[in-house]
Enzyme design. Sequence first.
Site, mmCIF file in Angstrom:
data_model
loop_
_atom_site.group_PDB
_atom_site.id
_atom_site.type_symbol
_atom_site.label_atom_id
_atom_site.label_comp_id
_atom_site.label_asym_id
_atom_site.label_seq_id
_atom_site.Cartn_x
_atom_site.Cartn_y
_atom_site.Cartn_z
ATOM 1 N N CYS A 119 5.282 -28.545 -21.222
ATOM 2 C CA CYS A 119 4.552 -29.461 -21.700
ATOM 3 C C CYS A 119 5.537 -31.002 -21.180
ATOM 4 O O CYS A 119 6.915 -30.677 -21.469
ATOM 5 C CB CYS A 119 4.529 -29.625 -22.879
ATOM 6 S SG CYS A 119 4.504 -31.064 -24.006
ATOM 7 N N GLU A 154 6.043 -30.714 -6.561
ATOM 8 C CA GLU A 154 4.721 -30.833 -6.749
ATOM 9 C C GLU A 154 4.305 -31.091 -8.118
ATOM 10 O O GLU A 154 3.435 -30.426 -8.699
ATOM 11 C CB GLU A 154 3.736 -29.702 -6.196
ATOM 12 C CG GLU A 154 3.902 -29.404 -4.531
ATOM 13 C CD GLU A 154 2.956 -28.122 -4.187
ATOM 14 O OE1 GLU A 154 2.689 -28.275 -2.740
ATOM 15 O OE2 GLU A 154 2.706 -27.316 -4.929
ATOM 16 N N GLU A 310 6.012 -29.469 3.318
ATOM 17 C CA GLU A 310 5.265 -28.449 3.442
ATOM 18 C C GLU A 310 4.225 -28.374 4.232
ATOM 19 O O GLU A 310 3.300 -29.453 4.247
ATOM 20 C CB GLU A 310 4.959 -27.992 1.941
ATOM 21 C CG GLU A 310 5.846 -27.186 0.868
ATOM 22 C CD GLU A 310 5.332 -26.796 -0.398
ATOM 23 O OE1 GLU A 310 4.046 -26.385 -0.169
ATOM 24 O OE2 GLU A 310 6.013 -26.769 -1.424
#
Length: 710
Positions: A119, A154, A310
Amino acid sequence: MREKSPVKMPDFVAYGGDWNPDQWPEETVREDIELMQEAGVNLVSLAIFSWAKLEPSPGQYDFGWLRQIMDQCAEAGIFVDLATGTASPPVWMARQDPNSLPVNSSGVRMEFGSRQQYCPSSPTYRKHARALASALAREFQDHPALAMWHVNNEYACHTFTCHCSACTTQFQEWLRARYRDIDALNRAWNTYFWAQIYSDFSQIHTPKDAPTLRNPAQMLDYWRFSDEQLLSLYRAEADAVREYTAHLPVTTNFMGDFLPLNYREWARYVDVVSDDCYPEPSRADSAHEVAFRADLMRSFKQGQPFILMEQTTGMVQWRAQNAMKRPGQFRLWSLACVAHGADGILQFQWRQSPGGAEMFHSAMVDHSKRLSRRWPEVVQLGADLQNLREVLGSRVETEVAVVADWDSARALHLSEGPTQFPAVFDGPRQWHRTLWEANIPCDLIGVEDDLDRYRVIIVSQMVIDYPDFASRLTAAVKAGAQVVVTAPTAVMDPTMRAVLDGYLGSLSPLLGVRVTDLNLLAPQEAESGVEGRGRPHPVTDRISSAVGVPGASDTRAVEVENLALRRALEGLCDPTPAIHTGLWGELLKIDSDEVEVAATFADGDLAGEPAITRHQVGQGQAWYVATDLDSVGRAALLRVLAASGRVSMRANDLPAGVEYVRRGELDFYLNHGDKAVELAGITGVDRLTGQALTGHVVLGPRSAVVVADK
């Protein structure tokens, strides 16, 4: 603790990938080092998903194994992009504090067993994440292999929003700080509709699942809040590592035009922009995806080079169907990324994982190792990048800008109607592709960026009205810029309240027109059942057979009136192609006698109405396009804009399939086609091979040549 010093970027074109040595025995690690040296690897990302091994129990760190790996890297001349490891919290956090796990929009708390299971508001997660980042920086601040920091990974890829009580409380506080007065919020969200009026901020919860449509203004604010929550996580970790290594660059990997996070804002807090890019190999336009993403990343910091963090050498495993990159495509797209501004090419991943959710995701070293067809290409690219060191830090010079406003794209996606828009920058992408197909370099800028140096500026689907931007855009046109604005633009304010008295708002004086009505097409699939089969028959369907339904079409024709636009259209090919539109259409009110109708709708209920207008303002021109033009229409209009703006189109006559980019002093010619092509007049030296070029170059399928003057 070190004294602060200027950030020092790597002085090499980075090449490598995400390495997970903790998945493998020592003999595999030794083999990896040997293979890296063979492939020319000089930078690896370490510990991205290693939190459980770095901190096996709360507050108890184990960095010995990581130091051993980094020592081996230093000995082999390989640098490290060291991650803070916080992208995937360990199981002990979930079990000791279940409230650290996120809650979805249905009110269900997610479980441990994947990644990003945290969270963003959790005090437990925040405390341990910052502590781990600080401990790593303190431990490795003087390590010779450490070249840069990789915070988390990410952000928001899987956990963008959370609906727990902590997030609800913080959302309320965020709203209170933003609006200060509950009446101001009610007006901004237009809560008078559907009786959603609030009397206190404490009544507002995160937008969980509801019986039907949510308030789009609340959704946009919730996205903004969630974005800021995650950015605060990143900044806390970045500050922690900078306390000990202020001289080293800090980054976190972006994901292109990912709408949930406003990367234009995030870019202010990274030292170097980095991106993850996974084009779909089965699409013919995927080469454009490489260029679009690269130009976006380069534009975030006003042309500063970025790092491709990436990509895959072959295929991913997370799509429903996974196509493999074609022979030469991995190398070609990597060089295209360098051409558009990358100073590093990294992959996910170095060695293909032995198990787990990404086991079938391709890598630089696949399960078959040197037997893989891709291994020679991996080695070849390593040599190529070593030969391109002179590209470091150089810029791509541009004269054209496409505006890509994050909040506008979000608002367009979140709004309920008038039609559904995808969660991407659809309009800016289309115009960028038209520029790319014509080999015209461009930047993708925000509404806050400087406009003075651009000769052509394209504003597409910027649905939020920004008076300050309109003022600066007007000044640019008066000074000689060529501007095209395309629908839908300036239809709402930043709180998603509609612009009244005609859309286009503060842009109306510049364009000389207002939008009074929308006229969208809605092509329908045949209904099921007997009544839905075929067209109404005039013998039996006496009433319905007489009813016209132009709204069921999927395109409209456009009739060109402007001479320059007509000549540009004729110049595209012989015979002259026709211009068509997509689903969007608008009815315009022309407010100035100086506005020229450059093209009209040729059919349907808008037949004869303006589709494209032109307004001379000072030394420049402001065009408005009241529809979504097809590629032919965009290409023709671009020719007019480029000619009027004196934008160079020197490489527009290259063979089909060939992309041209000039970066610094190097000319990149990239053949994306399936056939060999011949290039004439190419002289200098091919930096990839060292071969002298004397005027005639044969470029094979999916291959490149990089030309230096000498």
